[in-house]
Scaffold this active site. Sequence first.
Site, PDB file in Angstrom:
ATOM      1  N   ASP A 252       0.949  -1.175   0.087  1.00  0.00           N
ATOM      2  CA  ASP A 252      -0.003  -0.051   0.086  1.00  0.00           C
ATOM      3  C   ASP A 252       0.926   1.257   0.097  1.00  0.00           C
ATOM      4  O   ASP A 252       2.183   1.113   0.080  1.00  0.00           O
ATOM      5  CB  ASP A 252      -0.876  -0.198   1.226  1.00  0.00           C
TER       6      ASP A 252
ATOM      7  N   CYS B  67      -4.454  -1.194  -1.979  1.00  0.00           N
ATOM      8  CA  CYS B  67      -4.769   0.083  -2.076  1.00  0.00           C
ATOM      9  C   CYS B  67      -5.401   0.343  -3.519  1.00  0.00           C
ATOM     10  O   CYS B  67      -5.279  -0.092  -4.456  1.00  0.00           O
ATOM     11  CB  CYS B  67      -3.206   0.816  -2.595  1.00  0.00           C
ATOM     12  N   ASN B  68      -6.375   1.243  -3.147  1.00  0.00           N
ATOM     13  CA  ASN B  68      -7.437   1.412  -4.282  1.00  0.00           C
ATOM     14  C   ASN B  68      -6.867   2.310  -5.499  1.00  0.00           C
ATOM     15  O   ASN B  68      -7.183   2.013  -6.311  1.00  0.00           O
ATOM     16  CB  ASN B  68      -8.765   2.165  -3.826  1.00  0.00           C
ATOM     17  N   THR B  69      -6.203   3.196  -4.867  1.00  0.00           N
ATOM     18  CA  THR B  69      -5.570   4.109  -6.035  1.00  0.00           C
ATOM     19  C   THR B  69      -4.677   3.353  -6.932  1.00  0.00           C
ATOM     20  O   THR B  69      -4.283   3.383  -8.084  1.00  0.00           O
ATOM     21  CB  THR B  69      -4.674   5.186  -5.322  1.00  0.00           C
TER      22      THR B  69
ATOM     23  N   CYS C 268     -10.744   3.768   0.153  1.00  0.00           N
ATOM     24  CA  CYS C 268      -9.329   3.989   0.260  1.00  0.00           C
ATOM     25  C   CYS C 268      -9.322   3.154   1.385  1.00  0.00           C
ATOM     26  O   CYS C 268     -10.046   3.085   2.338  1.00  0.00           O
ATOM     27  CB  CYS C 268      -9.006   5.382   0.544  1.00  0.00           C
ATOM     28  N   THR C 269      -8.175   2.354   1.445  1.00  0.00           N
ATOM     29  CA  THR C 269      -7.724   1.330   2.251  1.00  0.00           C
ATOM     30  C   THR C 269      -7.322   2.081   3.874  1.00  0.00           C
ATOM     31  O   THR C 269      -7.154   1.520   4.894  1.00  0.00           O
ATOM     32  CB  THR C 269      -6.740   0.253   2.128  1.00  0.00           C
TER      33      THR C 269
HETATM   34  N1  DGL Z   1      -4.591   3.234   0.787  1.00  0.00           N
HETATM   35  C1  DGL Z   1      -4.446   4.092  -0.335  1.00  0.00           C
HETATM   36  C2  DGL Z   1      -6.002   3.815  -1.306  1.00  0.00           C
HETATM   37  O1  DGL Z   1      -6.674   2.781  -0.781  1.00  0.00           O
HETATM   38  C3  DGL Z   1      -4.230   5.700  -0.174  1.00  0.00           C
HETATM   39  C4  DGL Z   1      -3.932   6.181  -1.388  1.00  0.00           C
HETATM   40  C5  DGL Z   1      -3.052   7.169  -1.030  1.00  0.00           C
HETATM   41  O2  DGL Z   1      -1.913   7.164  -0.618  1.00  0.00           O
HETATM   42  O3  DGL Z   1      -3.410   8.540  -1.383  1.00  0.00           O
HETATM   43  O4  DGL Z   1      -6.238   4.370  -2.059  1.00  0.00           O
END
Ligand code: DGL
Length: 254
Positions: free
Chosen positions: A3, A66-68, A176-177
Site C-alpha cells: 500500500d 490500495c484502491n488508488t 481507500c484502505t
Molecule cells: N490506501 C490508499 C488507497 O486505498 C491510499 C492512497 C493514497 O496514498 O493517497 O487508495
Amino acid sequence: MFDSGVGGTSIWKEVRKRLPYEDTIFLADSKNAPYGEKSEVEIRELSIKNTELLLEQKCKLIIVACNTATTNAIDYLRKTYRVPFIGIEPAIKPAALQSTSKTVGILATKGTLSSSLFHSTAENYAAGIQIVEQEGTGLVPLIEAGQVDSEETRTLLKRYLAPMIKANIDYLVLGCTHYPYLVPTLRSLLPKQVKIIDSGAAVAKQTEAVLEKNNALKAARKKGLSTFFTNHKVETLASFLTDSEPTEIAYLNF
Ligand code: DGL
C-alpha cells in the site's frame, strides 16, 4: 501485499483472519504517500517498484492493498508479471444493490475517483443510483501521522460528509484502505441509518479463492509469519498493528 502506507494494514487484518496459516509480507510505502495526488504514470512506477520487491521475496500472490494503485496500475501489473494479483476497488456494487434511498456516497482519493476503472465500475453496477463522490484530500497524510480522530481530521470529515448527508445517502463506501481507521469518527458524524462499507472482507475471500484454485494454499496448520516493512517511521506502522502480533516490523529503504 503493498500500500502507499499504513492503510493497507486494514486489508492485511482481513486476510490474516481468513488465512491465518499463510506467510505474509507487507510493504508500507509511506515515504511516497499519498499516492492519490500523483499522476497515473507515477502511481504505476511506484506499483512496479513494490511488485518487484515482493517478487524478489518469492511471493506466490500479490495483493494490491490500495484502491488508488489498483484503479491506476493493476491492468498493467497483470499484463507484465505472471504472479496472480488481487486488487481492491470501492464497494460500489454492494452499496448500489442494497441502497433504498438510491443515493450512495463514496469517499476516495482523487487518483481513484478520476480513474477509468472506477468510472466503468460505477457505470456498470450503479445504474439508476445517484453517487455522491467526494475526494478525501488531506485525509491520508493525517492518518499516516496517526491522527485518526484529531480536530483537524474531524473538521475535514464534517466538510466532506455534509453534501452526502444533504443528498440523503444511506450507504457510505470507503474507497481507500486508510479510511477504515476513520470508522469510529465517521460513525460519530453520520446519521445512524447510514451504513459504512469497505472491501476488505471481499479481498480476503477472493485471495482465498485464487490460492485455492491455484492449489497454492499452505497445507501446514501453523500460524504464518507476518513481516511488515516501511520506508518511513516504524513506530507509526507499529501503532496500527497493536492488535495483531506481527512477527516483525522493520525499516527498509525501498
Ligand atoms: N490506501 C490508499 C488507497 O486505498 C491510499 C492512497 C493514497 O496514498 O493517497 O487508495
